[in-house]
Design a protein around this motif. Structure first.
Motif, PDB file in Angstrom:
ATOM      1  N   LEU A   1       0.830  -1.195   0.000  1.00  0.00           N
ATOM      2  CA  LEU A   1       0.000   0.000   0.000  1.00  0.00           C
ATOM      3  C   LEU A   1       0.870   1.253   0.000  1.00  0.00           C
ATOM      4  CD1 LEU A   1      -2.691   1.516   0.558  1.00  0.00           C
ATOM      5  CD2 LEU A   1      -2.453   0.861   2.948  1.00  0.00           C
ATOM      6  N   CYS A   2       0.538   2.211  -0.877  1.00  0.00           N
ATOM      7  CA  CYS A   2       1.265   3.480  -0.908  1.00  0.00           C
ATOM      8  C   CYS A   2       0.256   4.620  -0.791  1.00  0.00           C
ATOM      9  CB  CYS A   2       2.026   3.666  -2.213  1.00  0.00           C
ATOM     10  SG  CYS A   2       3.207   2.378  -2.572  1.00  0.00           S
ATOM     11  N   GLN A   3       0.494   5.516   0.133  1.00  0.00           N
ATOM     12  CA  GLN A   3      -0.413   6.638   0.354  1.00  0.00           C
ATOM     13  C   GLN A   3      -0.671   7.423  -0.935  1.00  0.00           C
ATOM     14  OE1 GLN A   3      -1.974   7.372   3.413  1.00  0.00           O
ATOM     15  NE2 GLN A   3      -3.135   8.704   2.056  1.00  0.00           N
ATOM     16  N   ASN A   4       0.367   7.597  -1.754  1.00  0.00           N
ATOM     17  CA  ASN A   4       0.230   8.404  -2.966  1.00  0.00           C
ATOM     18  C   ASN A   4      -0.017   7.577  -4.228  1.00  0.00           C
ATOM     19  OD1 ASN A   4       0.762  10.738  -1.432  1.00  0.00           O
ATOM     20  ND2 ASN A   4       2.951  10.293  -1.540  1.00  0.00           N
TER      21      ASN A   4
ATOM     22  N   GLN B   1       5.413   4.502  -5.120  1.00  0.00           N
ATOM     23  CA  GLN B   1       6.599   4.939  -4.391  1.00  0.00           C
ATOM     24  C   GLN B   1       7.825   4.532  -5.192  1.00  0.00           C
ATOM     25  OE1 GLN B   1       7.877   2.876  -0.803  1.00  0.00           O
ATOM     26  NE2 GLN B   1       8.325   4.814   0.208  1.00  0.00           N
TER      27      GLN B   1
ATOM     28  N   ASN C   1      -8.373   4.260  -1.768  1.00  0.00           N
ATOM     29  CA  ASN C   1      -9.147   4.163  -0.519  1.00  0.00           C
ATOM     30  C   ASN C   1      -9.307   2.700  -0.122  1.00  0.00           C
ATOM     31  OD1 ASN C   1     -10.514   5.103   1.747  1.00  0.00           O
ATOM     32  ND2 ASN C   1     -12.504   5.052   0.720  1.00  0.00           N
TER      33      ASN C   1
ATOM     34  N   CYS D   1      -8.514   3.486   3.846  1.00  0.00           N
ATOM     35  CA  CYS D   1      -7.157   3.981   4.028  1.00  0.00           C
ATOM     36  C   CYS D   1      -6.948   5.392   3.491  1.00  0.00           C
ATOM     37  CB  CYS D   1      -6.157   3.001   3.438  1.00  0.00           C
ATOM     38  SG  CYS D   1      -6.030   1.509   4.468  1.00  0.00           S
TER      39      CYS D   1
ATOM     40  N   GLN E   1       7.689  12.311   3.068  1.00  0.00           N
ATOM     41  CA  GLN E   1       6.882  11.309   2.381  1.00  0.00           C
ATOM     42  C   GLN E   1       7.149   9.930   2.959  1.00  0.00           C
ATOM     43  OE1 GLN E   1       4.889  11.453  -0.639  1.00  0.00           O
ATOM     44  NE2 GLN E   1       4.706  13.607  -0.100  1.00  0.00           N
ATOM     45  N   HIS E   2       6.090   9.197   3.234  1.00  0.00           N
ATOM     46  CA  HIS E   2       6.242   7.828   3.704  1.00  0.00           C
ATOM     47  C   HIS E   2       5.332   6.947   2.870  1.00  0.00           C
ATOM     48  CE1 HIS E   2       8.177   9.825   6.974  1.00  0.00           C
ATOM     49  NE2 HIS E   2       7.089  10.542   7.177  1.00  0.00           N
ATOM     50  N   ARG E   3       5.713   5.684   2.776  1.00  0.00           N
ATOM     51  CA  ARG E   3       4.880   4.779   1.978  1.00  0.00           C
ATOM     52  C   ARG E   3       3.466   4.766   2.516  1.00  0.00           C
ATOM     53  NH1 ARG E   3       3.130  -0.153   2.355  1.00  0.00           N
ATOM     54  NH2 ARG E   3       4.393  -0.693   4.162  1.00  0.00           N
ATOM     55  N   PHE E   4       3.283   4.531   3.823  1.00  0.00           N
ATOM     56  CA  PHE E   4       1.942   4.640   4.399  1.00  0.00           C
ATOM     57  C   PHE E   4       1.984   5.092   5.853  1.00  0.00           C
ATOM     58  CE2 PHE E   4      -2.239   3.424   5.951  1.00  0.00           C
ATOM     59  CZ  PHE E   4      -3.016   4.075   5.003  1.00  0.00           C
TER      60      PHE E   4
ATOM     61  N   GLU F   1      -1.382   0.647   9.547  1.00  0.00           N
ATOM     62  CA  GLU F   1      -2.106  -0.254   8.650  1.00  0.00           C
ATOM     63  C   GLU F   1      -2.817  -1.328   9.456  1.00  0.00           C
ATOM     64  OE1 GLU F   1      -0.393  -1.950   4.947  1.00  0.00           O
ATOM     65  OE2 GLU F   1       1.224  -0.511   5.277  1.00  0.00           O
ATOM     66  N   PRO F   2      -3.944  -1.820   8.937  1.00  0.00           N
ATOM     67  CA  PRO F   2      -4.554  -2.983   9.579  1.00  0.00           C
ATOM     68  C   PRO F   2      -3.593  -4.167   9.439  1.00  0.00           C
ATOM     69  CG  PRO F   2      -6.049  -1.976   7.989  1.00  0.00           C
ATOM     70  CD  PRO F   2      -4.693  -1.360   7.770  1.00  0.00           C
TER      71      PRO F   2
ATOM     72  N   VAL G   1     -13.543   5.835  10.203  1.00  0.00           N
ATOM     73  CA  VAL G   1     -12.438   5.547   9.279  1.00  0.00           C
ATOM     74  C   VAL G   1     -12.881   5.029   7.915  1.00  0.00           C
ATOM     75  CG1 VAL G   1     -10.671   5.190  11.043  1.00  0.00           C
ATOM     76  CG2 VAL G   1     -12.023   3.233  10.261  1.00  0.00           C
TER      77      VAL G   1
ATOM     78  N   SER H   1     -15.564   4.720   4.539  1.00  0.00           N
ATOM     79  CA  SER H   1     -16.596   5.400   3.782  1.00  0.00           C
ATOM     80  C   SER H   1     -17.320   4.358   2.946  1.00  0.00           C
ATOM     81  CB  SER H   1     -15.951   6.461   2.886  1.00  0.00           C
ATOM     82  OG  SER H   1     -14.966   5.856   2.086  1.00  0.00           O
TER      83      SER H   1
END
Lengths: 314, 310
Positions: free
Chosen positions: A239-242, A245, A260, A265, B79-82, B183-184, B255, B257
């Protein structure tokens, strides 16, 4: 059975379930196509590479809207089609139909979730039984997963895999020698390809906190590129927020295609578009609006009218 | 610090078949007994605002101290991966203070060995500082921590205090998940009960119903909401401070939607059941199979003298 592929696609697009017998026939047909593929398929750009989808069907449809419909756009999917999302059955069914319809333009490689063991824990098995009232389609799909290939190389330049590298695989030719037609093993080179992650905190291989595969550092990645005369590694799996990566000065990229993730997330997703000139563009997208409008159609019962409660509650 | 670097607990579950040995271990029996015991005593109680006595208050204060530390931990910019690596700073701060934190909960002198073991369960209950995630394995570690203090007689067992302890821990963990975007851990996605938690659902359902007697009337003070009201935001809001099941449901709404039946089909199906008795007992059975019985979850559990492998 004679399959009308276009008709099947029309149903699936509307999230209508196909008959069990049709699903079984689709899986058999896909196996015929996959069995001849090398463990390292050679692809030519332009091609659009998709990371984890995890049953987020409406977001998959969104990808086709954003990055182009097949066959106008060629697609390489990096695995993890099923588990976690609400529509894994619809997602893998559609991808199989696309593979049958455009076998040279759609390529599906295997992720760590394309496995009997993992799908029994992470949702796909549950979803199949809920939607079909038995595990028959799950069995067909997971038998078909054993035929999926493990990696691809685009224009002799970009090595593509679901997870990452393996300490037992120095050369691409070694990947070609793996007997892949089996359940993903717990360890060994095949497991590493679908489980490993890049890690900025080590240079070499290290034990993975996932309990499978390895983490690999910059030096390992550079050596792999050097030995195999390719320029970069493209993988999914995290998983990558943007939505993507890039690590190690851009030689390793992660592409993540489930926006999402799990409805919670809040992350973006992307697909990587590799053009015929070799340029690369991460096309970033957000969750499809349809996700908010899904209509409830089962009300605690499956298509056979049986309760879908887990046994614990019966 | 290495997960097992504390040198206090031993890792015994290293491969799939070890889970079968775990299910026959004294540790498993004890954890299962504690869960059922806690679920039994919370029946008929709402979550209180304060502890019933000084010993339980020590524990609640300790959690509140950890929660303050969390609030004071800066996020790591960039910036971080998550997940945000600021979580590691928080985790390390608790590692530093772990012995004092445990000592602050004690009502009488305790052996160094027991304090050390308890402190490791406490640290592990925060989540993984390596993967920046949180799941039911970490929640299990909190059960082991509270259960350990109870077995060593550092607080007297009663329903309201158990609820308060688990609610304080739940509040802190929910805050941590949001602050550090944890993360879960090993999430089943929409097909699991919940991305992170299981025990609040058991205790919350057990607040409404006696888990040992399907025929007995609920002793819960005030209105008992129907299970189907999980999709009613007013009822969820009205009950989230009093009841752990609804607290956990409320967190899902903050958390996630999209439609409830789609992002939480398991809870949605459970909400179709007629009684909280059935729900509570089903959730306990599910906990045994899906948490205690699953290798990915219990592989990180550590064994020592409080929870023995053999």
């Amino acid at each position: 059975m004679v399959l009308n592929i276009d008709e099947c696609i029309e149903h699936v697009i509307k999230t209508e379930l196909l008959d069990e017998a049709v699903v079984v026939a689709i899986c058999a047909k896909v196996k015929e196509l996959l069995v001849d593929e090398s463990n390292v398929i050679q692809l030519a750009a332009p091609v659009t590479v998709v990371g984890d989808v995890h049953g987020q069907f409406y977001d998959l449809i969104e990808i086709f809207r954003i990055a182009g419909q097949c066959p106008d756009t060629n697609y390489l999917f990096l695995g993890d089609y099923v588990d976690r999302g609400y529509f894994s059955v619809e997602t893998i069914t559609l991808l199989c139909l696309m593979k049958i319809r455009y076998p040279q333009r759609v390529h599906l490689i295997r992720g760590n979730h394309e496995s009997r063991g993992i799908t029994q824990s992470y949702g796909f098995y549950t979803e199949c039984v809920r939607k079909y009232g038995s595990a028959n389609v799950w069995k067909s799909f997971t038998d078909m997963f054993d035929y999926m290939t493990l990696s691809a190389v685009i224009d002799n330049t970009v090595f593509c895999v679901h997870g990452g590298l393996s300490p037992s695989l120095v050369h691409l030719d070694q990947i070609k020698l793996i007997d892949r037609f089996r359940e993903i093993p717990h360890e060994g080179p095949m497991a590493d390809l679908v489980w490993s992650d890049p890690s900025p905190s080590n240079n070499d291989f290290a034990v993975s906190p996932r309990g499978a595969g390895y983490t690999f550092g910059k030096r390992v990645a550079e050596r792999f590129l050097d030995v195999n005369n390719v320029q970069s590694i493209l993988r999914a799996h995290q998983l990558c927020q943007n939505g993507y990566q890039q690590l190690f000065g851009g030689i390793v990229s992660t592409v993540w295609s489930a926006p999402n993730y799990c409805y919670r997330c809040g992350n973006m997703a992307s697909v990587l578009e590799v053009s015929d000139t070799g340029s690369q563009f991460f096309n970033v997208f957000d969750a499809a609006p349809e996700n908010a409008k899904i209509q409830e159609n089962n009300d605690h019962y499956n298509m056979n009218g049986e309760s879908i409660l887990p046994d614990y509650f019966v | 610090m290495d997960q097992w670097g504390f040198g206090v607990l031993s890792k015994k579950i290293n491969e799939g078949p070890d889970v079968q040995k775990f299910l026959k271990s004294p540790a498993y029996k004890e954890l299962d007994r504690l869960l059922v015991l806690f679920a039994s005593v919370v029946h008929g109680h709402q979550c209180p605002k304060a502890a019933s006595n000084a010993n339980a208050a020590k524990l609640v204060n300790m959690i509140s101290l950890m929660s303050d530390t969390l609030d004071q931990t800066p996020l790591e910019p960039g910036q971080h991966r998550f997940g945000n690596p600021g979580f590691k700073t928080f985790w390390n701060a608790i590692v530093e203070k772990r012995t004092q934190l445990v000592e602050s909960c004690l009502s009488k002198p305790e052996s160094e060995e027991n304090i050390n073991e308890l402190s490791v369960y406490l640290v592990f209950s925060l989540g993984s500082q390596v993967r920046l995630d949180y799941g039911t394995g970490h929640e299990l570690s909190f059960l082991a921590f509270v259960g350990g203090l109870y077995r060593l007689n550092h607080f007297e067992l009663n329903g309201p205090d158990i609820l308060l302890l688990f609610k304080s821990y739940l509040d802190m963990t929910q805050k941590s998940i949001i602050r550090f975007t944890l993360e879960p851990a090993g999430s089943h996605g929409v097909w699991g009960l919940d991305d992170h938690f299981h025990i609040p659902y058991i205790l919350g359902a057990a607040q409404f119903a006696d888990i040992h007697d399907s025929a007995s009337d609920s002793k819960y003070p005030g209105d008992v909401p129907k299970p189907s009201s999980v999709t009613n935001s007013h009822i969820v809001n009205d009950n989230k401070e009093k009841n752990l099941f609804f607290d956990a449901i409320s967190f899902i709404y903050t958390v996630k939607s999209g439609p409830f039946f789609a992002h939480s089909p398991m809870l949605y199906d459970i909400s179709g059941l007629p009684s909280w008795y059935k729900i509570a007992n089903g959730l306990i059975k599910m906990y045994r199979a899906e948490v205690l019985g699953k290798f990915p979850v219990v592989q990180h559990f550590g064994f020592g003298t409080l929870y023995q492998w053999q």
